[in-house]
Design a protein around this motif. Structure first.
Motif, PDB file in Angstrom:
ATOM      1  N   ALA A 100       0.830  -1.203   0.000  1.00  0.00           N
ATOM      2  CA  ALA A 100       0.000   0.000   0.000  1.00  0.00           C
ATOM      3  C   ALA A 100       0.870   1.261   0.000  1.00  0.00           C
ATOM      4  O   ALA A 100       0.594   2.219  -0.717  1.00  0.00           O
ATOM      5  N   ARG A 101       1.917   1.246   0.797  1.00  0.00           N
ATOM      6  CA  ARG A 101       2.804   2.408   0.851  1.00  0.00           C
ATOM      7  C   ARG A 101       3.608   2.581  -0.439  1.00  0.00           C
ATOM      8  O   ARG A 101       4.001   3.704  -0.780  1.00  0.00           O
ATOM      9  N   ALA A 102       3.842   1.464  -1.141  1.00  0.00           N
ATOM     10  CA  ALA A 102       4.630   1.526  -2.380  1.00  0.00           C
ATOM     11  C   ALA A 102       3.795   1.954  -3.581  1.00  0.00           C
ATOM     12  O   ALA A 102       4.356   2.312  -4.626  1.00  0.00           O
ATOM     13  N   ALA A 103       2.459   1.918  -3.456  1.00  0.00           N
ATOM     14  CA  ALA A 103       1.582   2.227  -4.594  1.00  0.00           C
ATOM     15  C   ALA A 103       1.922   3.599  -5.179  1.00  0.00           C
ATOM     16  O   ALA A 103       2.018   4.593  -4.464  1.00  0.00           O
ATOM     17  N   ASN A 105       4.750   4.335  -6.556  1.00  0.00           N
ATOM     18  CA  ASN A 105       6.194   4.564  -6.517  1.00  0.00           C
ATOM     19  C   ASN A 105       7.020   3.388  -7.033  1.00  0.00           C
ATOM     20  O   ASN A 105       8.242   3.425  -6.957  1.00  0.00           O
ATOM     21  N   VAL A 106       6.367   2.356  -7.546  1.00  0.00           N
ATOM     22  CA  VAL A 106       7.087   1.137  -7.934  1.00  0.00           C
ATOM     23  C   VAL A 106       7.719   1.289  -9.315  1.00  0.00           C
ATOM     24  O   VAL A 106       7.196   1.998 -10.178  1.00  0.00           O
ATOM     25  N   PRO A 107       8.858   0.612  -9.546  1.00  0.00           N
ATOM     26  CA  PRO A 107       9.472   0.602 -10.879  1.00  0.00           C
ATOM     27  C   PRO A 107       8.726  -0.387 -11.786  1.00  0.00           C
ATOM     28  O   PRO A 107       9.002  -1.578 -11.780  1.00  0.00           O
ATOM     29  N   GLU A 108       7.763   0.123 -12.561  1.00  0.00           N
ATOM     30  CA  GLU A 108       6.880  -0.748 -13.337  1.00  0.00           C
ATOM     31  C   GLU A 108       7.653  -1.671 -14.276  1.00  0.00           C
ATOM     32  O   GLU A 108       7.347  -2.878 -14.377  1.00  0.00           O
ATOM     33  N   ALA A 109       8.639  -1.146 -14.987  1.00  0.00           N
ATOM     34  CA  ALA A 109       9.371  -1.957 -15.965  1.00  0.00           C
ATOM     35  C   ALA A 109      10.047  -3.147 -15.290  1.00  0.00           C
ATOM     36  O   ALA A 109      10.033  -4.265 -15.820  1.00  0.00           O
ATOM     37  N   LYS A 110      10.627  -2.918 -14.115  1.00  0.00           N
ATOM     38  CA  LYS A 110      11.308  -4.011 -13.405  1.00  0.00           C
ATOM     39  C   LYS A 110      10.300  -5.059 -12.950  1.00  0.00           C
ATOM     40  O   LYS A 110      10.551  -6.272 -13.065  1.00  0.00           O
ATOM     41  N   ALA A 194      -1.138   2.149 -10.701  1.00  0.00           N
ATOM     42  CA  ALA A 194      -2.202   3.151 -10.632  1.00  0.00           C
ATOM     43  C   ALA A 194      -2.137   3.994  -9.364  1.00  0.00           C
ATOM     44  O   ALA A 194      -2.826   5.013  -9.249  1.00  0.00           O
ATOM     45  N   GLY A 195      -1.335   3.563  -8.402  1.00  0.00           N
ATOM     46  CA  GLY A 195      -1.260   4.303  -7.141  1.00  0.00           C
ATOM     47  C   GLY A 195      -2.450   4.067  -6.246  1.00  0.00           C
ATOM     48  O   GLY A 195      -2.738   4.869  -5.350  1.00  0.00           O
ATOM     49  N   ALA A 198      -5.508   1.056  -1.588  1.00  0.00           N
ATOM     50  CA  ALA A 198      -6.436   0.042  -1.072  1.00  0.00           C
ATOM     51  C   ALA A 198      -6.366  -1.233  -1.911  1.00  0.00           C
ATOM     52  O   ALA A 198      -6.345  -2.354  -1.382  1.00  0.00           O
ATOM     53  N   ALA A 199      -6.330  -1.079  -3.244  1.00  0.00           N
ATOM     54  CA  ALA A 199      -6.263  -2.249  -4.119  1.00  0.00           C
ATOM     55  C   ALA A 199      -4.909  -2.940  -3.990  1.00  0.00           C
ATOM     56  O   ALA A 199      -4.823  -4.179  -4.050  1.00  0.00           O
ATOM     57  N   ALA A 200      -3.846  -2.170  -3.830  1.00  0.00           N
ATOM     58  CA  ALA A 200      -2.523  -2.768  -3.653  1.00  0.00           C
ATOM     59  C   ALA A 200      -2.493  -3.607  -2.377  1.00  0.00           C
ATOM     60  O   ALA A 200      -1.946  -4.727  -2.369  1.00  0.00           O
ATOM     61  N   TYR A 201      -3.082  -3.086  -1.319  1.00  0.00           N
ATOM     62  CA  TYR A 201      -3.153  -3.823  -0.050  1.00  0.00           C
ATOM     63  C   TYR A 201      -3.923  -5.129  -0.242  1.00  0.00           C
ATOM     64  O   TYR A 201      -3.457  -6.215   0.122  1.00  0.00           O
ATOM     65  N   GLN A 202      -5.122  -5.030  -0.850  1.00  0.00           N
ATOM     66  CA  GLN A 202      -6.003  -6.194  -0.941  1.00  0.00           C
ATOM     67  C   GLN A 202      -5.469  -7.245  -1.913  1.00  0.00           C
ATOM     68  O   GLN A 202      -5.527  -8.442  -1.620  1.00  0.00           O
ATOM     69  N   THR A 203      -4.953  -6.823  -3.063  1.00  0.00           N
ATOM     70  CA  THR A 203      -4.439  -7.810  -4.015  1.00  0.00           C
ATOM     71  C   THR A 203      -3.205  -8.526  -3.459  1.00  0.00           C
ATOM     72  O   THR A 203      -3.002  -9.717  -3.715  1.00  0.00           O
TER      73      THR A 203
END
Length: 239
Positions: A100-103, A105-110, A194-195, A198-203
């Motif tokens: 959730a905190r990383a949403a 800010n993640v390196p998508e390509a990696k 997408a930042g 909530a979805a990052a936490y749940q998935t």
């Protein structure tokens, strides 16, 4: 090549490199849980003296990767069902929060590159392919944690994934897991990019539940994979 690199390292580097090599060998089950180790065997295997071996074993013991057996030597720490349940319980506590905190800010390509490796089919008998898959899966989750903004939280996630990697390696020895894992990562990547906290936490939480269910199913069908009984012949590794 690894052994030659050790020989060329300074004393301080030698101790650190030997520790990291032994840890990776344990985490990836190159040295399976329950394996009996001796200083002589490890010194011969890595072409080093016994002093750096003692230092590495001491650190590995402090970190919980090996256990000292009085008047006998060391063994690679076993894995039990209780350990597996505890690892997944801890992951459920810390990993969704880090995601959730990383949403945003993640390196998508990696992440997409690592996920592609996670999706490559492998045969359970193909040790190199299985190792690539499992290390990519480990790096996928650690990469997310490292983008969470909290070094302490990221270290906690990485330690749990080191422990989880041993468990996954044992279960992947019984069943091919790549397709399940790569499909599960897709929604996580979408939420993270997408930042959507909530979805990052749940998935992430959903993925941990799925992983636990699959792993426990493997061990239920093949209980011999769990170690107090999973060990190499001592004569082949400790002498």
């Amino acid at each position: 090549m690894r052994e030659q690199a050790l020989q060329e390292a300074s004393e301080g580097q030698l101790k650190d490199q030997l520790y990291e090599m032994l840890k990776l060998a344990i985490v990836s089950c190159e040295l399976p849980p329950g394996t009996e180790l001796s200083e002589g065997y490890l010194a011969a295997r890595y072409s080093v003296g016994k002093a750096p071996v003692r230092h590495a074993l001491s650190r590995l013991g402090q970190d919980g990767w090996v256990r000292s057996i009085p008047r006998s030597g060391h063994i690679v720490a076993p894995v039990t069902i209780e350990d597996i349940v505890d690892i997944f319980a801890m992951r459920k506590l810390v990993e969704p929060e880090s995601a959730a905190r990383a949403a945003g800010n993640v390196p998508e390509a990696k992440l997409r590159r690592l996920n592609k490796i996670c999706g490559a089919p492998y045969r359970v008998t193909d040790i190199a392919a299985k190792r690539r898959f499992l290390l990519a899966n480990h790096d996928f989750h650690v990469t997310i944690a490292q983008a969470c903004g909290s070094p302490r939280l990221a270290r906690s996630v990485e330690k749990l994934h080191d422990e989880s990697l041993r468990v996954l390696y044992l279960s992947a020895s019984e069943r091919e897991l790549a397709e399940d894992w790569s499909h599960g990562h897709g929604p996580m990547i979408a939420a993270l990019v997408a930042g959507d906290r909530a979805a990052a936490y749940q998935t992430t939480l959903d993925g941990i539940h799925r992983s636990q269910d699959r792993v426990m199913a493997v061990f239920a069908s093949a209980p011999e994979l769990i170690t107090e009984r999973y060990r190499l012949r001592s004569a082949s590794v400790s002498r």
